[in-house]
Design a protein around this motif. Structure first.
Motif, short mmCIF file in Angstrom:
data_model
loop_
_atom_site.label_atom_id
_atom_site.label_comp_id
_atom_site.label_asym_id
_atom_site.label_seq_id
_atom_site.Cartn_x
_atom_site.Cartn_y
_atom_site.Cartn_z
N GLU A 137 -29.12 7.01 65.20
CA GLU A 137 -30.00 7.28 63.92
C GLU A 137 -30.34 8.50 63.95
OE1 GLU A 137 -31.95 6.40 60.39
OE2 GLU A 137 -30.50 5.29 61.72
N VAL A 138 -30.55 9.37 64.88
CA VAL A 138 -30.79 10.69 65.09
C VAL A 138 -29.45 11.53 64.45
CG1 VAL A 138 -31.05 13.07 66.47
CG2 VAL A 138 -32.50 10.93 66.81
N TYR A 139 -28.22 10.98 64.93
CA TYR A 139 -26.89 11.62 64.49
C TYR A 139 -26.78 11.18 62.94
CZ TYR A 139 -21.91 11.39 63.74
OH TYR A 139 -20.63 11.88 62.85
N ARG A 140 -27.18 10.13 62.52
CA ARG A 140 -27.04 9.69 61.35
C ARG A 140 -27.96 10.73 60.35
NH1 ARG A 140 -28.99 7.30 56.91
NH2 ARG A 140 -31.02 6.84 58.01
N THR A 141 -29.13 11.02 60.74
CA THR A 141 -30.14 11.79 59.77
C THR A 141 -29.80 13.11 59.99
OG1 THR A 141 -31.59 11.62 61.69
CG2 THR A 141 -31.81 9.93 59.78
N VAL A 142 -29.40 13.71 61.14
CA VAL A 142 -29.28 14.88 61.30
C VAL A 142 -27.76 15.72 61.02
CG1 VAL A 142 -29.23 16.90 63.08
CG2 VAL A 142 -30.90 15.07 63.24
N TYR A 143 -26.67 14.53 61.15
CA TYR A 143 -25.47 15.31 61.06
C TYR A 143 -24.92 14.83 59.73
CZ TYR A 143 -26.11 17.25 65.56
OH TYR A 143 -26.72 18.01 66.49
N LEU A 144 -25.06 13.64 59.60
CA LEU A 144 -24.46 12.92 58.53
C LEU A 144 -24.86 12.99 57.04
CD1 LEU A 144 -22.92 9.51 59.90
CD2 LEU A 144 -21.88 11.80 59.74
N GLU A 145 -26.42 12.79 57.03
CA GLU A 145 -26.92 12.84 55.57
C GLU A 145 -26.48 14.04 54.75
OE1 GLU A 145 -31.22 11.97 55.85
OE2 GLU A 145 -30.91 9.83 56.07
N PRO A 146 -26.59 15.23 55.66
CA PRO A 146 -26.49 16.49 54.74
C PRO A 146 -25.01 16.45 53.72
CG PRO A 146 -27.17 17.01 56.77
CD PRO A 146 -27.00 15.66 56.76
N PHE A 147 -24.06 15.54 54.34
CA PHE A 147 -22.73 15.62 53.68
C PHE A 147 -22.96 14.59 52.21
CE2 PHE A 147 -21.16 16.80 57.79
CZ PHE A 147 -20.30 17.62 57.51
N ASP A 148 -24.00 14.32 52.07
CA ASP A 148 -24.27 13.30 50.86
C ASP A 148 -24.80 14.27 49.72
OD1 ASP A 148 -23.59 11.03 52.14
OD2 ASP A 148 -25.50 10.47 52.82
N THR A 149 -24.76 15.61 49.94
CA THR A 149 -25.40 16.51 49.04
C THR A 149 -24.57 17.13 48.12
OG1 THR A 149 -25.19 18.31 50.49
CG2 THR A 149 -27.19 17.37 50.82
N GLY A 150 -23.19 16.78 47.90
CA GLY A 150 -22.27 16.98 47.07
C GLY A 150 -21.13 18.16 47.74
N TRP A 151 -21.35 18.19 49.14
CA TRP A 151 -20.29 19.18 49.61
C TRP A 151 -18.80 19.05 49.56
CZ3 TRP A 151 -23.09 19.97 54.93
CH2 TRP A 151 -24.05 20.64 54.67
N GLU A 152 -18.64 17.72 49.58
CA GLU A 152 -16.80 17.38 49.27
C GLU A 152 -16.71 17.70 47.69
OE1 GLU A 152 -15.02 13.77 51.66
OE2 GLU A 152 -17.42 13.46 51.65
N LYS A 153 -17.46 17.27 46.80
CA LYS A 153 -17.45 17.55 45.27
C LYS A 153 -17.23 19.03 45.07
CE LYS A 153 -18.93 16.19 40.79
NZ LYS A 153 -20.30 15.58 39.99
N LEU A 154 -18.02 19.80 45.76
CA LEU A 154 -18.00 21.49 45.59
C LEU A 154 -16.72 21.71 46.05
CD1 LEU A 154 -19.25 24.10 45.31
CD2 LEU A 154 -19.96 23.79 47.49
N LEU A 155 -16.32 21.43 47.25
CA LEU A 155 -14.88 21.92 47.78
C LEU A 155 -13.65 21.47 46.91
CD1 LEU A 155 -15.26 21.16 51.70
CD2 LEU A 155 -15.21 23.50 50.47
N ALA A 156 -13.77 20.45 46.10
CA ALA A 156 -12.64 19.90 45.53
C ALA A 156 -12.69 20.30 44.01
CB ALA A 156 -12.53 18.20 45.33
#
Length: 228
Positions: free
Chosen positions: A70-89
């Motif tokens: 759960e620490v991994y999910r909140t600290v490391y994965l949640e930030p990727f839901d901020t639209g970073w992939e969309k920005l790069l593409a």
């Protein structure tokens, strides 16, 4: 003469948290605990740090591994839901602008002592956090960056990134990451402006990618001379 009794302080009534808020509090404090102590500490010490009993902690997280995930999910994965992939593409913007914007946002998340210490501790402990995160970075960031660099250079997009392309992207990405390690973990002198560091690293990477891989494509497309 009888001493006057000191009046007892009124106990501060603690606010009762909802199960969801309690769970978030446990994760936040566990993150602090793991960043300071590593992953060797037991749930007894962790519960003491949280100010709760072990049975209560186990009601929310049946095992220490569940809490680490759960620490991994909140600290490391949640930030990727901020639209970073969309920005790069987003090809409506120049690739350099996209990468510059992404790495400024990305480093704002990872460039802190807590994030970096947990990442390094998990690597030393042989936990899956590092392997999971390396896979996420490879699949969600670097593969996309290589694809966008290929598009910029007019290269074929159908095939997967080659090992050499990904390795160059890793070298670029790791250089930015290690700036944070030197500053926040080793506390070594670094270039004062993070933005300039990112800008310079981007210029070197983009020029190098086009020179190495774009030139290879140009050679392969060169017309074959027919000897009469």
């Amino acid at each position: 003469m009888k001493k006057k009794a000191t009046p007892k302080r009124a106990r501060t009534k603690q606010k009762r948290l909802s199960p969801d808020d309690r769970r978030k509090e446990f994760v936040a404090k566990a993150t602090e605990f793991f960043s300071e102590e590593g992953f060797g500490g037991g749930t007894r010490d962790l519960a003491r740090r949280l100010g709760v009993t072990q049975p209560l902690l186990y009601r929310y997280f049946p095992s220490k591994d569940d809490l680490i995930k759960e620490v991994y999910r909140t600290v490391y994965l949640e930030p990727f839901d901020t639209g970073w992939e969309k920005l790069l593409a987003d090809r409506s913007k120049p690739i350099r602008d996209r990468l510059y914007e992404f790495y400024n946002a990305y480093t704002n998340v990872i460039f802190n002592r807590k994030w970096l210490r947990i990442y390094l501790y998990s690597g030393l402990k042989g936990l899956d956090i590092n392997r999971w995160y390396v896979g996420v970075v490879r699949d969600k960031i670097l593969t996309r960056i290589v694809r966008e660099c290929r598009h910029e250079a007019g290269m074929p997009l159908q095939t997967k990134p080659t090992a050499a392309e990904l390795e160059m992207a890793w070298v670029f990405h790791s250089g930015i990451f290690y700036y944070g390690v030197r500053k926040y973990i080793y506390e070594s002198p670094v270039l004062e402006s993070k933005e300039q560091m990112i800008s310079d690293a981007l210029d070197a990477f983009l020029a190098g990618f086009e020179r190495v891989f774009g030139a290879t494509v140009a050679i392969s497309r060169a017309p074959v001379k027919v000897v009469g």
